[in-house]
Design an enzyme around this catalytic site. Structure first.
Site, mmCIF file in Angstrom:
data_model
loop_
_atom_site.group_PDB
_atom_site.id
_atom_site.type_symbol
_atom_site.label_atom_id
_atom_site.label_comp_id
_atom_site.label_asym_id
_atom_site.label_seq_id
_atom_site.Cartn_x
_atom_site.Cartn_y
_atom_site.Cartn_z
ATOM 1 N N PRO A 109 0.790 -1.222 0.000
ATOM 2 C CA PRO A 109 0.000 0.000 0.000
ATOM 3 C C PRO A 109 0.831 1.287 0.000
ATOM 4 O O PRO A 109 1.848 1.378 0.670
ATOM 5 C CB PRO A 109 -0.830 -0.099 1.284
ATOM 6 C CG PRO A 109 -0.160 -1.125 2.118
ATOM 7 C CD PRO A 109 0.488 -2.075 1.159
ATOM 8 N N ASN A 110 0.336 2.230 -0.783
ATOM 9 C CA ASN A 110 0.884 3.589 -0.889
ATOM 10 C C ASN A 110 2.190 3.670 -1.675
ATOM 11 O O ASN A 110 2.691 4.765 -1.918
ATOM 12 C CB ASN A 110 1.069 4.232 0.511
ATOM 13 C CG ASN A 110 -0.240 4.319 1.262
ATOM 14 O OD1 ASN A 110 -1.193 4.870 0.740
ATOM 15 N ND2 ASN A 110 -0.314 3.735 2.445
ATOM 16 N N ARG A 120 4.541 10.914 -2.335
ATOM 17 C CA ARG A 120 4.462 10.544 -0.931
ATOM 18 C C ARG A 120 5.786 10.801 -0.204
ATOM 19 O O ARG A 120 6.804 10.180 -0.542
ATOM 20 C CB ARG A 120 4.174 9.035 -0.941
ATOM 21 C CG ARG A 120 4.205 8.407 0.377
ATOM 22 C CD ARG A 120 4.190 6.904 0.268
ATOM 23 N NE ARG A 120 4.011 6.404 1.604
ATOM 24 C CZ ARG A 120 4.323 5.195 1.986
ATOM 25 N NH1 ARG A 120 4.789 4.314 1.124
ATOM 26 N NH2 ARG A 120 4.147 4.844 3.226
ATOM 27 N N TYR A 162 11.035 8.673 1.066
ATOM 28 C CA TYR A 162 11.002 7.627 0.034
ATOM 29 C C TYR A 162 11.606 8.030 -1.311
ATOM 30 O O TYR A 162 11.656 7.204 -2.222
ATOM 31 C CB TYR A 162 9.545 7.161 -0.166
ATOM 32 C CG TYR A 162 8.940 6.593 1.104
ATOM 33 C CD1 TYR A 162 9.443 5.419 1.673
ATOM 34 C CD2 TYR A 162 7.887 7.233 1.759
ATOM 35 C CE1 TYR A 162 8.907 4.900 2.845
ATOM 36 C CE2 TYR A 162 7.342 6.721 2.932
ATOM 37 C CZ TYR A 162 7.865 5.558 3.467
ATOM 38 O OH TYR A 162 7.330 5.046 4.631
ATOM 39 N N ASN A 173 7.983 -5.848 -0.877
ATOM 40 C CA ASN A 173 7.946 -4.698 0.033
ATOM 41 C C ASN A 173 6.481 -4.576 0.456
ATOM 42 O O ASN A 173 5.682 -3.967 -0.259
ATOM 43 C CB ASN A 173 8.427 -3.424 -0.661
ATOM 44 C CG ASN A 173 8.423 -2.236 0.304
ATOM 45 O OD1 ASN A 173 7.871 -2.314 1.401
ATOM 46 N ND2 ASN A 173 9.039 -1.147 -0.112
ATOM 47 N N ALA A 228 3.195 -0.828 4.722
ATOM 48 C CA ALA A 228 2.657 -0.803 6.096
ATOM 49 C C ALA A 228 2.219 -2.194 6.571
ATOM 50 O O ALA A 228 2.248 -2.478 7.778
ATOM 51 C CB ALA A 228 1.493 0.176 6.188
ATOM 52 N N HIS A 268 4.220 -4.526 9.087
ATOM 53 C CA HIS A 268 4.185 -4.429 10.547
ATOM 54 C C HIS A 268 2.888 -4.942 11.160
ATOM 55 O O HIS A 268 2.715 -4.862 12.375
ATOM 56 C CB HIS A 268 4.420 -2.968 10.949
ATOM 57 C CG HIS A 268 5.473 -2.274 10.132
ATOM 58 N ND1 HIS A 268 6.782 -2.700 10.106
ATOM 59 C CD2 HIS A 268 5.413 -1.221 9.260
ATOM 60 C CE1 HIS A 268 7.478 -1.924 9.280
ATOM 61 N NE2 HIS A 268 6.669 -1.033 8.751
ATOM 62 N N ASP A 291 1.653 -15.724 6.506
ATOM 63 C CA ASP A 291 1.165 -17.091 6.292
ATOM 64 C C ASP A 291 1.149 -17.461 4.811
ATOM 65 O O ASP A 291 1.447 -18.604 4.449
ATOM 66 C CB ASP A 291 -0.242 -17.252 6.886
ATOM 67 C CG ASP A 291 -0.221 -17.335 8.410
ATOM 68 O OD1 ASP A 291 0.871 -17.487 8.989
ATOM 69 O OD2 ASP A 291 -1.310 -17.250 9.021
ATOM 70 N N GLU A 301 12.680 -9.612 1.549
ATOM 71 C CA GLU A 301 11.936 -8.419 1.970
ATOM 72 C C GLU A 301 12.777 -7.172 1.662
ATOM 73 O O GLU A 301 13.979 -7.158 1.937
ATOM 74 C CB GLU A 301 11.715 -8.535 3.487
ATOM 75 C CG GLU A 301 11.104 -7.338 4.148
ATOM 76 C CD GLU A 301 11.121 -7.465 5.686
ATOM 77 O OE1 GLU A 301 11.943 -8.249 6.241
ATOM 78 O OE2 GLU A 301 10.327 -6.770 6.318
ATOM 79 N N HIS A 339 12.803 -2.786 1.923
ATOM 80 C CA HIS A 339 12.221 -1.506 2.332
ATOM 81 C C HIS A 339 13.081 -0.388 1.791
ATOM 82 O O HIS A 339 14.314 -0.431 1.921
ATOM 83 C CB HIS A 339 12.120 -1.399 3.854
ATOM 84 C CG HIS A 339 11.206 -2.422 4.427
ATOM 85 N ND1 HIS A 339 9.844 -2.345 4.287
ATOM 86 C CD2 HIS A 339 11.467 -3.588 5.059
ATOM 87 C CE1 HIS A 339 9.295 -3.410 4.845
ATOM 88 N NE2 HIS A 339 10.257 -4.187 5.311
ATOM 89 N N SER A 384 13.134 2.764 2.837
ATOM 90 C CA SER A 384 13.689 3.562 3.936
ATOM 91 C C SER A 384 14.352 2.643 4.963
ATOM 92 O O SER A 384 14.133 1.429 4.953
ATOM 93 C CB SER A 384 12.564 4.356 4.605
ATOM 94 O OG SER A 384 11.653 3.475 5.242
ATOM 95 N N ARG A 413 13.374 4.286 12.381
ATOM 96 C CA ARG A 413 12.089 4.993 12.407
ATOM 97 C C ARG A 413 11.276 4.603 13.649
ATOM 98 O O ARG A 413 11.838 4.163 14.636
ATOM 99 C CB ARG A 413 11.370 4.733 11.079
ATOM 100 C CG ARG A 413 12.183 5.285 9.879
ATOM 101 C CD ARG A 413 11.476 5.089 8.563
ATOM 102 N NE ARG A 413 10.259 5.890 8.515
ATOM 103 C CZ ARG A 413 9.310 5.720 7.596
ATOM 104 N NH1 ARG A 413 9.455 4.785 6.663
ATOM 105 N NH2 ARG A 413 8.228 6.469 7.613
ATOM 106 N N ARG A 430 7.347 0.376 13.556
ATOM 107 C CA ARG A 430 7.932 -0.192 12.327
ATOM 108 C C ARG A 430 9.021 -1.217 12.631
ATOM 109 O O ARG A 430 9.682 -1.730 11.728
ATOM 110 C CB ARG A 430 8.516 0.923 11.450
ATOM 111 C CG ARG A 430 7.468 1.879 10.918
ATOM 112 C CD ARG A 430 8.065 2.885 9.943
ATOM 113 N NE ARG A 430 7.286 4.095 9.906
ATOM 114 C CZ ARG A 430 6.191 4.285 9.158
ATOM 115 N NH1 ARG A 430 5.784 3.354 8.334
ATOM 116 N NH2 ARG A 430 5.523 5.425 9.214
HETATM 117 C C1 DQA Z 1 8.310 0.924 3.693
HETATM 118 C C2 DQA Z 1 8.432 1.146 5.213
HETATM 119 C C3 DQA Z 1 7.088 0.928 5.899
HETATM 120 O O1 DQA Z 1 7.217 1.121 7.304
HETATM 121 C C4 DQA Z 1 6.063 1.913 5.372
HETATM 122 O O2 DQA Z 1 4.805 1.680 5.954
HETATM 123 C C5 DQA Z 1 5.992 1.930 3.889
HETATM 124 C C6 DQA Z 1 7.210 1.787 3.090
HETATM 125 C C7 DQA Z 1 9.626 1.252 2.957
HETATM 126 O O3 DQA Z 1 9.754 0.842 1.805
HETATM 127 O O4 DQA Z 1 10.501 1.938 3.501
HETATM 128 O O5 DQA Z 1 4.913 2.137 3.314
HETATM 129 O O6 DQA Z 1 8.014 -0.431 3.459
#
Ligand code: DQA
Length: 144
Positions: free
Chosen positions: A9-10, A17, A22, A73, A76, A79, A86, A97, A99, A101, A106, A110
């Site tokens: 998401p996002n 954003r 980011y 990735n 959110a 977390h 699962d 995985e 990320h 950032s 942070r 997170r």
């Molecule tokens: C993220 C870090 C997450 O905590 C955050 O909710 C994101 C982006 C990252 O790529 O740094 O949406 O996954």
């Protein structure tokens, strides 16, 4: 060899954003970057982005028998989502995985990663380059 890259998401809002966190590049530029890395490495790839937890679970399940490894990735959902954890365990494909950032530096909320518990490796704080590291890791891992 075919990889699946999932963004949660996002991440479709990259560029707009919180650019200080980011970066200024967009999601389309991220997809272009991933395709460039995979073309160079001779790896087939599909990129998937969703703002919906269930859609991400469905796409992970669909990777079973179709893709050889997953870069994820979960944004959110990292977390919060036991469902994504699962699903990754269910398909038992090698997963990494990523990320953008450095989540370690942070907020406290997170600091836990459910998805990470099903991943062989975590790459954080490297921006787009984190996806390249993940792809190179999976390529080497799958060629072994
Ligand atoms: C993220 C870090 C997450 O905590 C955050 O909710 C994101 C982006 C990252 O790529 O740094 O949406 O996954």
């Amino acid at each position: 060899m075919k990889l699946l890259v999932i963004n949660g998401p996002n991440l479709n809002m990259l560029g707009i954003r919180e650019p200080g966190v980011y970066g200024a590049q967009t999601y389309d530029q991220l997809v272009e970057y991933i395709h460039g890395v995979c073309a160079r490495e001779g790896v087939a790839v599909e990129c998937f982005q969703s703002n919906h937890e269930g859609a991400i679970v469905d796409r992970i399940q669909n990777a079973y028998g179709r893709e050889d490894g997953i870069v994820i990735n979960p944004a959110a959902y990292t977390h919060t989502s036991v469902a994504i954890l699962d699903a990754l365990k269910a398909v038992h494909l090698p997963a990494v995985e990523v990320h953008l950032s450095d989540v370690r530096k942070r907020e406290d909320f997170r600091q836990i990663s459910y998805a990470g518990m099903a991943c062989e490796k975590t790459v954080i704080g490297l921006g787009f380059q984190g996806y390249e590291e993940a792809i190179l890791y999976l390529k080497a891992r799958l060629e072994r």
